[in-house]
Design a protein around this motif. Sequence first.
Motif, mmCIF file in Angstrom:
data_model
loop_
_atom_site.group_PDB
_atom_site.id
_atom_site.type_symbol
_atom_site.label_atom_id
_atom_site.label_comp_id
_atom_site.label_asym_id
_atom_site.label_seq_id
_atom_site.Cartn_x
_atom_site.Cartn_y
_atom_site.Cartn_z
ATOM 1 N N ARG A 86 3.892 -1.850 -11.204
ATOM 2 C CA ARG A 86 3.922 -2.952 -12.173
ATOM 3 C C ARG A 86 5.160 -2.856 -13.050
ATOM 4 N NH1 ARG A 86 -1.388 -3.128 -15.302
ATOM 5 N NH2 ARG A 86 -0.609 -5.098 -16.085
ATOM 6 N N LYS A 87 5.683 -1.651 -13.214
ATOM 7 C CA LYS A 87 6.915 -1.508 -13.992
ATOM 8 C C LYS A 87 8.088 -2.145 -13.254
ATOM 9 C CE LYS A 87 9.361 1.937 -16.674
ATOM 10 N NZ LYS A 87 9.550 3.353 -16.958
ATOM 11 N N PRO A 90 8.851 -7.009 -12.459
ATOM 12 C CA PRO A 90 9.786 -8.002 -12.980
ATOM 13 C C PRO A 90 11.156 -7.942 -12.318
ATOM 14 C CG PRO A 90 8.662 -6.924 -14.771
ATOM 15 C CD PRO A 90 8.316 -6.165 -13.545
ATOM 16 N N TYR A 122 -3.860 1.767 -12.067
ATOM 17 C CA TYR A 122 -3.406 1.012 -13.239
ATOM 18 C C TYR A 122 -1.935 0.666 -13.153
ATOM 19 C CZ TYR A 122 -2.003 5.780 -14.283
ATOM 20 O OH TYR A 122 -1.477 7.024 -14.186
ATOM 21 N N MET A 125 0.984 -2.873 -8.434
ATOM 22 C CA MET A 125 0.746 -4.300 -8.217
ATOM 23 C C MET A 125 -0.123 -4.453 -6.963
ATOM 24 S SD MET A 125 2.407 -6.458 -10.182
ATOM 25 C CE MET A 125 2.022 -8.165 -10.409
ATOM 26 N N PRO A 126 -1.264 -5.148 -7.046
ATOM 27 C CA PRO A 126 -2.106 -5.295 -5.843
ATOM 28 C C PRO A 126 -1.541 -6.356 -4.904
ATOM 29 C CG PRO A 126 -3.162 -6.278 -7.733
ATOM 30 C CD PRO A 126 -1.875 -5.736 -8.230
ATOM 31 N N SER A 130 1.371 -11.519 -5.016
ATOM 32 C CA SER A 130 0.906 -12.065 -6.295
ATOM 33 C C SER A 130 2.074 -12.480 -7.187
ATOM 34 C CB SER A 130 0.018 -11.055 -7.014
ATOM 35 O OG SER A 130 0.621 -9.803 -7.054
ATOM 36 N N LEU B 117 0.819 9.962 -20.576
ATOM 37 C CA LEU B 117 -0.382 9.871 -19.750
ATOM 38 C C LEU B 117 -1.650 10.330 -20.464
ATOM 39 C CD1 LEU B 117 1.150 11.044 -16.380
ATOM 40 C CD2 LEU B 117 0.793 8.737 -17.150
ATOM 41 N N ILE B 131 7.591 7.603 -20.836
ATOM 42 C CA ILE B 131 8.663 7.927 -19.883
ATOM 43 C C ILE B 131 8.376 7.338 -18.515
ATOM 44 C CG2 ILE B 131 7.641 10.183 -19.326
ATOM 45 C CD1 ILE B 131 10.481 11.241 -19.034
ATOM 46 N N LEU B 132 7.112 7.330 -18.071
ATOM 47 C CA LEU B 132 6.795 6.804 -16.739
ATOM 48 C C LEU B 132 6.330 5.352 -16.806
ATOM 49 C CD1 LEU B 132 4.899 9.838 -15.224
ATOM 50 C CD2 LEU B 132 7.161 9.081 -14.669
ATOM 51 N N LEU B 133 5.440 5.056 -17.737
ATOM 52 C CA LEU B 133 4.921 3.690 -17.838
ATOM 53 C C LEU B 133 5.826 2.869 -18.747
ATOM 54 C CD1 LEU B 133 1.267 4.851 -18.235
ATOM 55 C CD2 LEU B 133 2.188 3.683 -16.270
ATOM 56 N N TRP B 134 5.633 1.562 -18.712
ATOM 57 C CA TRP B 134 6.470 0.693 -19.531
ATOM 58 C C TRP B 134 5.991 0.719 -20.988
ATOM 59 C CZ3 TRP B 134 3.206 -0.287 -15.680
ATOM 60 C CH2 TRP B 134 2.108 -1.085 -15.927
ATOM 61 N N PRO B 141 -3.622 6.630 -19.472
ATOM 62 C CA PRO B 141 -4.467 6.535 -18.277
ATOM 63 C C PRO B 141 -5.109 7.837 -17.801
ATOM 64 C CG PRO B 141 -2.172 6.192 -17.733
ATOM 65 C CD PRO B 141 -2.254 6.190 -19.209
ATOM 66 N N LEU B 142 -4.600 8.996 -18.197
ATOM 67 C CA LEU B 142 -5.248 10.225 -17.710
ATOM 68 C C LEU B 142 -6.362 10.699 -18.644
ATOM 69 C CD1 LEU B 142 -2.618 12.439 -15.927
ATOM 70 C CD2 LEU B 142 -4.014 10.601 -15.078
ATOM 71 N N VAL B 148 -9.572 1.094 -16.091
ATOM 72 C CA VAL B 148 -8.491 0.384 -15.392
ATOM 73 C C VAL B 148 -8.738 -1.114 -15.506
ATOM 74 C CG1 VAL B 148 -7.346 0.101 -13.180
ATOM 75 C CG2 VAL B 148 -8.246 2.313 -13.808
ATOM 76 N N PRO B 149 -7.719 -1.907 -15.867
ATOM 77 C CA PRO B 149 -7.910 -3.355 -15.950
ATOM 78 C C PRO B 149 -8.303 -3.943 -14.603
ATOM 79 C CG PRO B 149 -5.757 -2.713 -16.806
ATOM 80 C CD PRO B 149 -6.369 -1.494 -16.244
ATOM 81 N N ILE B 151 -8.489 -6.436 -11.269
ATOM 82 C CA ILE B 151 -7.406 -6.778 -10.339
ATOM 83 C C ILE B 151 -6.749 -8.097 -10.736
ATOM 84 C CG2 ILE B 151 -8.756 -8.027 -8.595
ATOM 85 C CD1 ILE B 151 -7.215 -6.191 -6.552
ATOM 86 N N GLU B 153 -6.260 -9.140 -13.805
ATOM 87 C CA GLU B 153 -5.335 -8.844 -14.898
ATOM 88 C C GLU B 153 -4.071 -8.170 -14.372
ATOM 89 O OE1 GLU B 153 -6.776 -6.901 -18.670
ATOM 90 O OE2 GLU B 153 -8.660 -7.411 -17.680
ATOM 91 N N ARG B 154 -4.256 -7.271 -13.398
ATOM 92 C CA ARG B 154 -3.109 -6.515 -12.909
ATOM 93 C C ARG B 154 -2.195 -7.350 -12.028
ATOM 94 N NH1 ARG B 154 -4.828 -2.540 -9.665
ATOM 95 N NH2 ARG B 154 -7.019 -3.068 -9.807
ATOM 96 N N LYS B 155 -2.711 -8.494 -11.523
ATOM 97 C CA LYS B 155 -1.877 -9.343 -10.674
ATOM 98 C C LYS B 155 -0.848 -10.124 -11.481
ATOM 99 C CE LYS B 155 -4.147 -10.322 -6.367
ATOM 100 N NZ LYS B 155 -4.803 -11.309 -5.522
ATOM 101 N N ARG B 158 4.016 -8.638 -15.687
ATOM 102 C CA ARG B 158 4.109 -8.241 -17.097
ATOM 103 C C ARG B 158 5.359 -8.859 -17.724
ATOM 104 N NH1 ARG B 158 7.758 -4.222 -18.356
ATOM 105 N NH2 ARG B 158 8.832 -3.441 -16.537
#
Lengths: 172, 164
Positions: A86-87, A90, A122, A125-126, A130, B117, B131-134, B141-142, B148-149, B151, B153-155, B158
Amino acid sequence: MEVDKEKQQAAEEMVKKNVILTKLEDVLNWGRGWSFWPLSFGLACCAIEFMAAGGPRYDLERFGLGVMRPSPRQADLMIVSGTLTRKMAPAVKRLYDQMAEPKYVLSMGSCANSGGPFTDSYAVMPGVDSIIPVDVYIPGCPPRPEAFFYGILQLKQKVQKPAKVRLAKNGK
Amino acid sequence: MENDILQKQMEELALKLNGEYEQSLDIPVLKIKGARISEALLAAKNFNQTPCEILHDVTAVDYPDRNEIEVVYHLSSFTGPYMIRIKATIDRDNPVIDSATKIWAGADFPERECFDLVGVQFSGHPNLKRILLWDDFEGHPLRKDYVVPSIEERKILRAVKPGE
């Protein structure tokens, strides 16, 4: 008079052998199908298989898509090979928007198709569909180069004979 | 031989810092309270004969039933092939621990990952951000209670900050 008629017949036969009448769009599509300009776009382990496909053993060049472009502005085929996080999403969307029309997307491997084993994560991207429209999906984790070539040939069919795809889509 | 020396020194350190000493799969493990982590790391770095001067990694484990987070440091020595492990327990509701960046400058990235994490706050860290996630990611998440949101939402693509 008699000689003229014979000459004319011979000329007509020459025309039949050497000249094809068709639409400009068909000629362009024929050319596009034989000379894809792919954007080199490796995201994960599928890219390794993609590199194997480009090497001399499997030889991607046979199908006319050996010229990897480093810039989206020179490319017309985006091969999404690997897990799309997901990062990263974009950036992929932006690259797709920068490509010139007509453009095609080939989704390689189960991660790009639907998220694969990371669908419930988390951070992943699935499915790349999409965010951008996908033309051909290649299943496999990762797909073998043969499967990749089959996908390329399917895309070639789709590009060269758009009417066929339209028929298949509408169920006629 | 070196392992014996290391064990002895670890046991002494455990006594000095009110910690517990145990052996896990031939690796000496020291469990201490989070407040004394700087002392423990400095002491381990200056061990006699077997100074543990390499910091391999900083990680953390979440224990919601004990309401604790365990920050784990892996160290080893140039003089021996042995590893030691230091575990510091901190409160889960207020996860603050001293940063190791003053002792090892290389602790910067592992600590940022740990913050990203698990959500451990390292006080004294020069640049504590994800550092890893935006940057807009919500939650850590750990953590065991992270949800977890869905599917749908994750589609959604961002939003990107200008200048990212």
